[in-house]
Design an enzyme around this catalytic site. Sequence first.
Site, PDB file in Angstrom:
ATOM      1  N   GLY A   5      -5.575  -3.662  -5.588  1.00 41.88           N
ATOM      2  CA  GLY A   5      -4.408  -3.893  -6.452  1.00 41.88           C
ATOM      3  C   GLY A   5      -4.106  -5.383  -6.551  1.00 41.88           C
ATOM      4  N   ARG A  52      -7.126 -20.750  -6.502  1.00 37.37           N
ATOM      5  CA  ARG A  52      -7.026 -22.206  -6.711  1.00 37.37           C
ATOM      6  C   ARG A  52      -7.288 -22.970  -5.420  1.00 37.37           C
ATOM      7  NH1 ARG A  52      -2.430 -25.422  -5.786  1.00 37.37           N
ATOM      8  NH2 ARG A  52      -2.258 -27.335  -7.042  1.00 37.37           N
ATOM      9  N   VAL A  79     -10.990 -22.847  -4.339  1.00 41.91           N
ATOM     10  CA  VAL A  79     -11.820 -23.756  -5.146  1.00 41.91           C
ATOM     11  C   VAL A  79     -11.610 -25.204  -4.722  1.00 41.91           C
ATOM     12  CG1 VAL A  79     -12.201 -24.647  -7.480  1.00 41.91           C
ATOM     13  CG2 VAL A  79     -11.894 -22.193  -7.116  1.00 41.91           C
ATOM     14  N   ARG A  95     -11.799  -1.479  -8.726  1.00 46.86           N
ATOM     15  CA  ARG A  95     -12.225  -0.696  -7.565  1.00 46.86           C
ATOM     16  C   ARG A  95     -13.643  -0.205  -7.881  1.00 46.86           C
ATOM     17  NH1 ARG A  95      -6.372   0.258  -7.751  1.00 46.86           N
ATOM     18  NH2 ARG A  95      -5.474  -0.441  -5.793  1.00 46.86           N
ATOM     19  N   GLY A 133      -6.681  -6.215  -0.023  1.00 46.35           N
ATOM     20  CA  GLY A 133      -6.063  -5.432   1.057  1.00 46.35           C
ATOM     21  C   GLY A 133      -7.121  -4.774   1.929  1.00 46.35           C
ATOM     22  N   ASP A 134      -6.690  -3.705   2.609  1.00 47.45           N
ATOM     23  CA  ASP A 134      -7.602  -3.111   3.599  1.00 47.45           C
ATOM     24  C   ASP A 134      -8.884  -2.573   2.972  1.00 47.45           C
ATOM     25  OD1 ASP A 134      -6.226  -1.097   2.298  1.00 47.45           O
ATOM     26  OD2 ASP A 134      -5.872   0.117   4.086  1.00 47.45           O
ATOM     27  N   GLY A 135      -8.755  -1.974   1.790  1.00 49.06           N
ATOM     28  CA  GLY A 135      -9.973  -1.455   1.144  1.00 49.06           C
ATOM     29  C   GLY A 135     -10.948  -2.570   0.819  1.00 49.06           C
ATOM     30  N   THR A 188      -1.962  -8.368  -1.131  1.00 49.88           N
ATOM     31  CA  THR A 188      -1.474  -7.068  -1.594  1.00 49.88           C
ATOM     32  C   THR A 188       0.036  -7.068  -1.508  1.00 49.88           C
ATOM     33  OG1 THR A 188      -1.303  -4.689  -1.098  1.00 49.88           O
ATOM     34  CG2 THR A 188      -1.872  -6.128   0.751  1.00 49.88           C
ATOM     35  N   ASP A 240       1.797  -4.700  -0.759  1.00 53.70           N
ATOM     36  CA  ASP A 240       2.253  -3.689   0.216  1.00 53.70           C
ATOM     37  C   ASP A 240       2.667  -4.266   1.567  1.00 53.70           C
ATOM     38  OD1 ASP A 240      -0.113  -1.057  -0.760  1.00 53.70           O
ATOM     39  OD2 ASP A 240       1.588  -1.985  -1.766  1.00 53.70           O
ATOM     40  N   ASP A 244       1.022  -4.326   4.224  1.00 54.51           N
ATOM     41  CA  ASP A 244       0.711  -3.257   5.191  1.00 54.51           C
ATOM     42  C   ASP A 244      -0.493  -3.596   6.063  1.00 54.51           C
ATOM     43  OD1 ASP A 244      -1.155  -1.033   2.925  1.00 54.51           O
ATOM     44  OD2 ASP A 244      -1.147  -3.217   3.204  1.00 54.51           O
ATOM     45  N   ARG A 270       2.258   2.236  -1.482  1.00 53.04           N
ATOM     46  CA  ARG A 270       1.190   3.178  -1.146  1.00 53.04           C
ATOM     47  C   ARG A 270       1.615   4.025   0.040  1.00 53.04           C
ATOM     48  NH1 ARG A 270      -4.540   0.825  -1.565  1.00 53.04           N
ATOM     49  NH2 ARG A 270      -3.671  -0.503   0.030  1.00 53.04           N
ATOM     50  N   GLU A 307      22.314   1.826  -0.064  1.00 45.90           N
ATOM     51  CA  GLU A 307      23.033   2.691   0.872  1.00 45.90           C
ATOM     52  C   GLU A 307      22.069   3.526   1.710  1.00 45.90           C
ATOM     53  OE1 GLU A 307      25.959   0.999  -1.413  1.00 45.90           O
ATOM     54  OE2 GLU A 307      24.164   1.971  -2.185  1.00 45.90           O
ATOM     55  N   GLU A 322       7.198   5.169  -2.483  1.00 49.30           N
ATOM     56  CA  GLU A 322       6.422   6.210  -3.179  1.00 49.30           C
ATOM     57  C   GLU A 322       5.701   7.142  -2.211  1.00 49.30           C
ATOM     58  OE1 GLU A 322       3.171   4.475  -5.388  1.00 49.30           O
ATOM     59  OE2 GLU A 322       2.948   2.913  -3.913  1.00 49.30           O
TER      60      GLU A 322
HETATM   61  O1  F6P Z   1      -1.847  -1.528  -3.117  1.00 50.47           O
HETATM   62  C1  F6P Z   1      -0.980  -2.016  -4.075  1.00 50.47           C
HETATM   63  C2  F6P Z   1      -0.458  -0.888  -4.933  1.00 50.47           C
HETATM   64  O2  F6P Z   1       0.414  -1.421  -5.877  1.00 50.47           O
HETATM   65  C3  F6P Z   1       0.268   0.209  -4.165  1.00 50.47           C
HETATM   66  O3  F6P Z   1       1.564  -0.177  -3.767  1.00 50.47           O
HETATM   67  C4  F6P Z   1       0.251   1.311  -5.192  1.00 50.47           C
HETATM   68  O4  F6P Z   1       0.442   2.591  -4.635  1.00 50.47           O
HETATM   69  C5  F6P Z   1      -1.169   1.161  -5.752  1.00 50.47           C
HETATM   70  O5  F6P Z   1      -1.518  -0.217  -5.630  1.00 50.47           O
HETATM   71  C6  F6P Z   1      -1.276   1.571  -7.207  1.00 50.47           C
HETATM   72  O6  F6P Z   1      -2.666   1.513  -7.530  1.00 50.47           O
HETATM   73  P1  F6P Z   1      -3.126   1.424  -9.074  1.00 50.47           P
HETATM   74  O7  F6P Z   1      -2.738   0.072  -9.588  1.00 50.47           O
HETATM   75  O8  F6P Z   1      -4.615   1.611  -8.996  1.00 50.47           O
HETATM   76  O9  F6P Z   1      -2.402   2.533  -9.796  1.00 50.47           O
END
Ligand code: F6P
Length: 319
Positions: free
Chosen positions: A11, A21, A24, A72, A102-104, A125, A127, A129, A171, A187, A222
Amino acid sequence: MKRIGVLSSGGDAPGMNAAIRAVVRKGIYHDLEVWGIKRGYAGLIDGELYRLELRSVADVIQRGGTILHTARSQEFMTNEGRQRALSILKEYGIDGVVVIGGDGSFRGGIELMKLGIKVVGVPGTIDNDLFGTDYTIGFDTAVNTVVDAINKVRDTAVSHERIFVIEVMGRHSGEIALNAGLAGGAESILIPELPYNPSEVCLRLRESYLKGKKHSIIIVAEGVASASQVVEDIRTISGFDTRITVLGHLQRGGTPSAFDRNLASRLSAAAVEALVNGNSGYMVGIQGSQISLVSLEEAVNHKKQINTEFLELAQVLSR
Ligand code: F6P
């Protein structure tokens, strides 16, 4: 090391261009050739590489997204795809790659390392995370985007004395929800790291209502549940007038904050430094104010612990 590649994967996140930047300009500072790899591992397999010069990254520090694009790649998950990627890197004489993602993306970097390519990861990323770094590039900008949305939603929530449920990205992480929820005065903050209990949410809403607070903002990550499910639960249990806002990919764009630009610049310059010094198999992270090297294996195999102190504080301060 005379020639390095740089790619963005997974993502996209605001600040990735500042990272590219820095790779490079720091690379050229060290007399390296720097080659951009388009569309992540998919573009590598397709041979979409081009030389990046000092001017190639002019006027990008302020731009969201990634000039290298991202994708991806299922093909890279196959041995044939990885062998194709290796042959492309050898054809271009590239022996080190900076992977921004990110991790992937880092799992892909580990596969490249198994083929003899030196790899250093830069955590990009929204996230936030990733284990081994307090912050990932794009997280601060995404949190500010969510806080801006909360401010706007709060105006109409107050006017109509309504409950608003705002769904944010992450994610499987509650980092964005927690940080934006606290900053936005939400809240309730619902995160995937804790069980979702709609009755508890409605009890808090009822308590606030009886104290005279006729509107509330609920942030839901989410990974917990869909915002529409939370809205339905609130309407069914409490009967309150409830509306929904799903922020979606808004959180992935926009001009990067100063924090993200500087984080991206520092981490990416350190990644080039690591390659120049012969290091490989690390993610460059920030812990406190210190730049640190964490093994890619650790970064992808450990789960970052969430700071639930934000949750308790948000509940106390939003009464
Ligand atoms: O990893 C970043 C992210 O934005 C997550 O927060 C989200 O769930 C996911 O990518 C959405 O993936 P895509 O852009 O492939 O729909």
